[in-house]
Design an enzyme around this catalytic site. Sequence first.
Site, PDB file in Angstrom:
ATOM      1  N   CYS A  40       1.071  11.778   0.301  1.00 29.97           N
ATOM      2  CA  CYS A  40      -0.075  11.079  -0.831  1.00 29.97           C
ATOM      3  C   CYS A  40      -0.653  10.146  -0.270  1.00 29.97           C
ATOM      4  CB  CYS A  40       0.870  10.804  -2.087  1.00 29.97           C
ATOM      5  SG  CYS A  40      -0.374  10.497  -3.335  1.00 29.97           S
ATOM      6  N   CYS A  47      -1.686   7.648  -3.104  1.00 26.70           N
ATOM      7  CA  CYS A  47      -0.396   6.779  -3.495  1.00 26.70           C
ATOM      8  C   CYS A  47      -0.272   5.595  -2.649  1.00 26.70           C
ATOM      9  CB  CYS A  47       0.947   7.473  -3.753  1.00 26.70           C
ATOM     10  SG  CYS A  47       0.827   9.028  -4.384  1.00 26.70           S
ATOM     11  N   ASP A  48      -0.391   5.941  -1.070  1.00 26.23           N
ATOM     12  CA  ASP A  48       0.091   5.212  -0.016  1.00 26.23           C
ATOM     13  C   ASP A  48      -1.218   4.555   0.821  1.00 26.23           C
ATOM     14  OD1 ASP A  48       2.754   5.640  -0.725  1.00 26.23           O
ATOM     15  OD2 ASP A  48       2.881   7.265   0.380  1.00 26.23           O
TER      16      ASP A  48
END
Length: 301
Positions: free
Chosen positions: A132, A135-136
């Site tokens: 992701c 997300c990261d």
Amino acid sequence: MIDVLIIGSGPAGLSAAIYARRANLNVTVLEKLYMGLGQVAESRQVDNYLGMPGMNGYDMGEAFRRHANDFGAEFLEGEAAEIKKEGDIFCIVLKDGERLSARTVIYAAGAAHRHLGVVGEDVLAGRGVSYCAVCDGAFYRKKIVAVAGGGDTALDDALYLSEMCSKVYLIHRREEFRGAKATLLKLREKENVTILAPAVINKVKGENKVSGIVLSDGSEIECQGLFVAVGMEPQTELLKGVVTLDKTGYVVADETGKTSVDGFFVAGDVRAKALRQVVTAAADGANAAVFAAEYLRGLAL
């Protein structure tokens, strides 16, 4: 008789449990894994959930679970093998033969990221291997990363990462990309993006964190992160013939969570939608529980 049976104990399911309990409904959360917390538990750090920046994903999942438990949700370990509706009641048969009866069901079993299946991938997941970019991605500012995939998600991830990373390699096993031509054109114009196609990743290198990848031709690329964007698999095998699914297997439902079957709701990554994040899963769970309560009030009339 269970008022609301929730299948899945990730953020969507636990959020639904909280909202259903606040509506004074009895709630059972069916979880396949003991003390399961969903995909959030696999995240090293969640930095984009409102009010909880920098929290370890496992700790966040546990906090969600405690909240639902404190509100009186019951948890049952087991895996559903069959779901059918008899009149206004849903009958759920578990793999061990146990049968549950519920007036409504909220299905929040999620979707699993497809893996490359190469050496080092699973070992270094959460330590440089990510599924992701949204997300990261922020953890890799000014670093070198690679993105694997050829669809819209991979192209969008590469473009997103190019704004913060010093170098981005986009690696696809075929010469032709399935993603949007306009996005691909933007990537080709980026000075810090290198597109390698056709090319196949054979190995992810690193001891405690990713240090590089090895391609099938033996060449090596130094990088600190690998973002795998080769698709997701919704956990909906159980729902075939039960509710309407789209062509990729996701449950068709709007933001209310209502499906093609009255009393059957869906929440989280398993729902057909554009963005799959912890915050959208939690919102889905809240919506599904609110409309499940509304449905139950209608039955009582």
